[in-house]
Write a protein that holds these residues in place. Sequence first.
Motif, mmCIF file in Angstrom:
data_model
loop_
_atom_site.group_PDB
_atom_site.id
_atom_site.type_symbol
_atom_site.label_atom_id
_atom_site.label_comp_id
_atom_site.label_asym_id
_atom_site.label_seq_id
_atom_site.Cartn_x
_atom_site.Cartn_y
_atom_site.Cartn_z
ATOM 1 N N GLY A 232 46.005 34.982 -26.233
ATOM 2 C CA GLY A 232 46.898 35.761 -25.258
ATOM 3 C C GLY A 232 48.205 35.130 -24.990
ATOM 4 N N PRO A 233 48.160 33.946 -24.161
ATOM 5 C CA PRO A 233 49.484 33.456 -23.690
ATOM 6 C C PRO A 233 50.426 32.569 -24.844
ATOM 7 C CG PRO A 233 47.428 32.427 -22.740
ATOM 8 C CD PRO A 233 47.142 33.098 -23.959
ATOM 9 N N TYR A 234 50.120 32.788 -26.056
ATOM 10 C CA TYR A 234 50.999 32.054 -27.058
ATOM 11 C C TYR A 234 52.093 32.873 -27.268
ATOM 12 C CZ TYR A 234 53.001 30.707 -31.457
ATOM 13 O OH TYR A 234 54.021 29.994 -32.339
ATOM 14 N N ARG A 235 53.303 31.942 -27.274
ATOM 15 C CA ARG A 235 54.480 32.464 -27.095
ATOM 16 C C ARG A 235 55.597 31.780 -28.318
ATOM 17 N NH1 ARG A 235 57.519 32.592 -22.238
ATOM 18 N NH2 ARG A 235 58.774 34.411 -22.936
ATOM 19 N N LYS A 236 56.196 32.182 -28.814
ATOM 20 C CA LYS A 236 57.124 31.519 -29.942
ATOM 21 C C LYS A 236 58.320 30.670 -29.393
ATOM 22 C CE LYS A 236 56.344 34.628 -34.014
ATOM 23 N NZ LYS A 236 57.136 35.281 -34.792
ATOM 24 N N ARG A 237 58.922 29.662 -29.784
ATOM 25 C CA ARG A 237 59.983 29.031 -29.385
ATOM 26 C C ARG A 237 61.345 29.997 -29.047
ATOM 27 N NH1 ARG A 237 57.864 24.413 -32.335
ATOM 28 N NH2 ARG A 237 58.499 25.096 -34.105
ATOM 29 N N THR A 238 61.284 30.736 -30.166
ATOM 30 C CA THR A 238 62.397 31.738 -30.265
ATOM 31 C C THR A 238 62.579 32.731 -28.882
ATOM 32 O OG1 THR A 238 61.367 33.378 -31.486
ATOM 33 C CG2 THR A 238 63.045 31.653 -32.536
ATOM 34 N N SER A 239 61.293 33.196 -28.435
ATOM 35 C CA SER A 239 61.338 34.017 -27.262
ATOM 36 C C SER A 239 61.474 33.204 -26.068
ATOM 37 C CB SER A 239 59.695 34.913 -27.266
ATOM 38 O OG SER A 239 58.803 33.946 -27.270
ATOM 39 N N MET A 240 61.017 32.079 -25.840
ATOM 40 C CA MET A 240 61.318 31.117 -24.875
ATOM 41 C C MET A 240 62.810 30.982 -24.984
ATOM 42 S SD MET A 240 58.272 28.349 -24.946
ATOM 43 C CE MET A 240 56.761 28.762 -24.826
ATOM 44 N N ALA A 241 63.444 30.730 -25.940
ATOM 45 C CA ALA A 241 64.948 30.452 -25.702
ATOM 46 C C ALA A 241 65.701 31.586 -25.412
ATOM 47 C CB ALA A 241 65.261 29.848 -27.290
ATOM 48 N N ALA A 242 65.160 32.970 -25.700
ATOM 49 C CA ALA A 242 65.849 33.987 -25.335
ATOM 50 C C ALA A 242 65.823 34.308 -23.882
ATOM 51 C CB ALA A 242 65.146 35.255 -26.006
ATOM 52 N N GLU A 243 64.611 34.010 -23.233
ATOM 53 C CA GLU A 243 64.494 33.815 -21.592
ATOM 54 C C GLU A 243 65.424 33.013 -21.334
ATOM 55 O OE1 GLU A 243 60.525 33.368 -20.305
ATOM 56 O OE2 GLU A 243 60.013 35.184 -21.317
ATOM 57 N N LEU A 244 65.346 31.716 -21.684
ATOM 58 C CA LEU A 244 66.477 30.699 -21.027
ATOM 59 C C LEU A 244 67.883 31.411 -21.024
ATOM 60 C CD1 LEU A 244 65.015 27.402 -22.377
ATOM 61 C CD2 LEU A 244 64.298 28.563 -20.213
ATOM 62 N N VAL A 245 68.231 31.719 -22.276
ATOM 63 C CA VAL A 245 69.926 32.453 -22.305
ATOM 64 C C VAL A 245 70.240 33.476 -21.289
ATOM 65 C CG1 VAL A 245 71.317 33.625 -23.756
ATOM 66 C CG2 VAL A 245 69.890 31.369 -24.657
ATOM 67 N N ALA A 246 69.049 34.365 -21.190
ATOM 68 C CA ALA A 246 69.273 35.354 -20.241
ATOM 69 C C ALA A 246 69.366 35.220 -18.973
ATOM 70 C CB ALA A 246 68.075 36.599 -20.478
ATOM 71 N N LEU A 247 68.464 33.820 -18.500
ATOM 72 C CA LEU A 247 68.445 33.440 -17.116
ATOM 73 C C LEU A 247 69.620 32.660 -16.671
ATOM 74 C CD1 LEU A 247 67.139 32.922 -14.468
ATOM 75 C CD2 LEU A 247 65.881 30.817 -15.475
ATOM 76 N N LEU A 248 70.201 31.945 -17.829
ATOM 77 C CA LEU A 248 71.492 31.282 -17.604
ATOM 78 C C LEU A 248 72.642 32.190 -17.496
ATOM 79 C CD1 LEU A 248 72.782 28.361 -17.333
ATOM 80 C CD2 LEU A 248 72.997 28.248 -19.856
ATOM 81 N N ALA A 249 72.466 33.308 -18.314
ATOM 82 C CA ALA A 249 73.613 34.171 -18.214
ATOM 83 C C ALA A 249 73.639 34.885 -16.842
ATOM 84 C CB ALA A 249 73.621 35.232 -19.448
ATOM 85 N N SER A 250 72.730 35.124 -16.527
ATOM 86 C CA SER A 250 72.478 36.027 -15.001
ATOM 87 C C SER A 250 72.933 35.029 -13.898
ATOM 88 C CB SER A 250 70.784 36.185 -14.764
ATOM 89 O OG SER A 250 70.186 35.014 -14.209
ATOM 90 N N TRP A 251 73.261 33.933 -14.051
ATOM 91 C CA TRP A 251 73.782 33.011 -12.846
ATOM 92 C C TRP A 251 75.297 33.139 -13.099
ATOM 93 C CZ3 TRP A 251 70.556 28.040 -14.120
ATOM 94 C CH2 TRP A 251 69.218 28.124 -13.839
#
Length: 229
Positions: free
Chosen positions: A38-57
Amino acid sequence: HNWVVAAVWLPLPWNPDRGLALPLLIRLYRSKKRCPKGPYRKRTSMAAELVALLASWLPDDRSLHVVADSEYACKTLVRNLPDNISFTGPMAMDAALFDKPGPYRGRGRRRIKGKRLASPKELCARASTPWKKLTLTIYGRKVTLLVKTQHAMWYTVAGTQPLSIVVTRDPKGRLRDRAFFTTEHERSEREILVQFARRWEIEVAFRNTKQAMGLEDPQNGWWRRKSGS
């Protein structure tokens, strides 16, 4: 440990053409063998989250330009970028490229892709499109490259987003031909290549934290203790 890291490139005060990568956000990646299903996530999806978080700031009048290597030049990051985020990265030499669709004629489903265009590999081999010699400073040194450019859609990765594409060739023949793209489709060849070269600074940051700061070393120091103490 395998980390997904988002860093900000900062120009040096005494030389704005050179810079440092300042890591800001990280995610710990765990392989499928180390994760429940269940919890497995790809590096690319993690990177997309980091980009969205950074942009939100960012304030409304600021934008974010993401530079990444080939693993992250994928549809997970590139296809649905908001208006204030752009992307530059490498492109596969056999990428399927298309022109913009023609005007809708009122019959059938509206087309999303136009005619098939030359792939980066085919563009390199096309004699009718001449190479242009370009001298620029990347990776801290002045280099001369042969370049060709093309505007196209890479639907597999970027959907209908228009892209500016550059293929490069080493005039001395020591390096293989390569291709790069950006979603800022009005960028020049020089700007695209200089922008992508800044990605290397994150590798320098990793090296410095390991070699100079001892980040990967155990911090207990027990092996330095004298025998019997």
